[in-house]
Design a protein around this motif. Structure first.
Motif, PDB file in Angstrom:
ATOM      1  N   ARG A   1      10.401 -20.140   0.850  1.00 39.46           N
ATOM      2  CA  ARG A   1      10.800 -19.435   2.073  1.00 39.46           C
ATOM      3  C   ARG A   1      11.141 -20.443   3.143  1.00 39.46           C
ATOM      4  O   ARG A   1      10.497 -21.476   3.260  1.00 39.46           O
ATOM      5  CB  ARG A   1       9.629 -18.604   2.587  1.00 39.46           C
ATOM      6  CG  ARG A   1       9.761 -17.161   2.305  1.00 39.46           C
ATOM      7  CD  ARG A   1       8.684 -16.428   3.004  1.00 39.46           C
ATOM      8  NE  ARG A   1       7.445 -16.670   2.284  1.00 39.46           N
ATOM      9  CZ  ARG A   1       6.439 -15.847   2.233  1.00 39.46           C
ATOM     10  NH1 ARG A   1       6.496 -14.733   2.892  1.00 39.46           N
ATOM     11  NH2 ARG A   1       5.363 -16.111   1.558  1.00 39.46           N
TER      12      ARG A   1
ATOM     13  N   SER B   1       8.124 -17.427  16.878  1.00 33.51           N
ATOM     14  CA  SER B   1       8.403 -17.873  15.503  1.00 33.51           C
ATOM     15  C   SER B   1       7.320 -18.834  15.009  1.00 33.51           C
ATOM     16  O   SER B   1       6.986 -18.828  13.826  1.00 33.51           O
ATOM     17  CB  SER B   1       9.781 -18.531  15.406  1.00 33.51           C
ATOM     18  OG  SER B   1       9.873 -19.632  16.283  1.00 33.51           O
TER      19      SER B   1
ATOM     20  N   LEU C   1       4.555 -16.630  13.775  1.00 32.85           N
ATOM     21  CA  LEU C   1       4.928 -15.986  12.516  1.00 32.85           C
ATOM     22  C   LEU C   1       4.911 -16.980  11.356  1.00 32.85           C
ATOM     23  O   LEU C   1       4.458 -16.654  10.258  1.00 32.85           O
ATOM     24  CB  LEU C   1       6.305 -15.337  12.657  1.00 32.85           C
ATOM     25  CG  LEU C   1       6.349 -14.187  13.656  1.00 32.85           C
ATOM     26  CD1 LEU C   1       7.793 -13.789  13.954  1.00 32.85           C
ATOM     27  CD2 LEU C   1       5.567 -13.007  13.148  1.00 32.85           C
ATOM     28  N   ASN C   2       5.361 -18.201  11.591  1.00 31.75           N
ATOM     29  CA  ASN C   2       5.361 -19.216  10.536  1.00 31.75           C
ATOM     30  C   ASN C   2       3.938 -19.625  10.160  1.00 31.75           C
ATOM     31  O   ASN C   2       3.623 -19.786   8.978  1.00 31.75           O
ATOM     32  CB  ASN C   2       6.198 -20.422  10.952  1.00 31.75           C
ATOM     33  CG  ASN C   2       7.679 -20.106  11.016  1.00 31.75           C
ATOM     34  OD1 ASN C   2       8.168 -19.270  10.274  1.00 31.75           O
ATOM     35  ND2 ASN C   2       8.383 -20.757  11.908  1.00 31.75           N
TER      36      ASN C   2
ATOM     37  N   THR D   1       2.468 -16.806   8.105  1.00 33.72           N
ATOM     38  CA  THR D   1       3.047 -16.816   6.761  1.00 33.72           C
ATOM     39  C   THR D   1       2.370 -17.865   5.888  1.00 33.72           C
ATOM     40  O   THR D   1       2.042 -17.604   4.726  1.00 33.72           O
ATOM     41  CB  THR D   1       4.566 -17.077   6.830  1.00 33.72           C
ATOM     42  OG1 THR D   1       5.177 -16.018   7.567  1.00 33.72           O
ATOM     43  CG2 THR D   1       5.186 -17.149   5.451  1.00 33.72           C
TER      44      THR D   1
ATOM     45  N   LEU E   1      -1.095 -16.594   4.947  1.00 31.57           N
ATOM     46  CA  LEU E   1      -0.993 -15.527   3.944  1.00 31.57           C
ATOM     47  C   LEU E   1      -0.662 -16.103   2.567  1.00 31.57           C
ATOM     48  O   LEU E   1      -1.206 -15.657   1.553  1.00 31.57           O
ATOM     49  CB  LEU E   1       0.066 -14.507   4.361  1.00 31.57           C
ATOM     50  CG  LEU E   1      -0.314 -13.614   5.538  1.00 31.57           C
ATOM     51  CD1 LEU E   1       0.918 -12.902   6.091  1.00 31.57           C
ATOM     52  CD2 LEU E   1      -1.367 -12.616   5.137  1.00 31.57           C
ATOM     53  N   ASP E   2       0.210 -17.106   2.531  1.00 33.25           N
ATOM     54  CA  ASP E   2       0.549 -17.752   1.258  1.00 33.25           C
ATOM     55  C   ASP E   2      -0.680 -18.411   0.631  1.00 33.25           C
ATOM     56  O   ASP E   2      -0.897 -18.312  -0.565  1.00 33.25           O
ATOM     57  CB  ASP E   2       1.653 -18.793   1.457  1.00 33.25           C
ATOM     58  CG  ASP E   2       3.020 -18.163   1.700  1.00 33.25           C
ATOM     59  OD1 ASP E   2       3.174 -16.944   1.478  1.00 33.25           O
ATOM     60  OD2 ASP E   2       3.935 -18.911   2.121  1.00 33.25           O
TER      61      ASP E   2
END
Length: 82
Positions: free
Chosen positions: A3, A62, A65-66, A69, A72-73
């Protein structure tokens, strides 16, 4: 599949309201705590050009959000590896 990080200029950022960002910040606090990532003063700051800024030294949403992410990964990888 790798991603790509969301850029501060991504038009999707404009869809996030102050309330959305506050909810995501709460999730970041919760998920980050188990990794020792503590952001006690992280909050929304102001809206600039239609984008809500996050107070990580006025980082754009952002960045939030990054970070979320990535956390979560890591959680997904841990669940698959256990």
């Amino acid at each position: 599949m790798t991603r790509q990080p969301m850029k501060p200029t991504d038009p999707r950022i404009r869809a996030y309201t102050d309330e959305h960002i506050r909810t995501l910040l709460a999730e970041l606090h919760e998920r980050g705590r188990k990794f020792g990532l503590i952001f006690p003063s992280a909050t929304t700051d102001k809206t600039l050009d239609g984008r809500v800024l996050v107070r990580f030294n006025t980082a754009p949403a952002s960045t939030l959000l990054n970070l979320l992410t990535l956390l979560l990964d890591v959680d997904r990888e841990r669940q698959c590896g256990s």
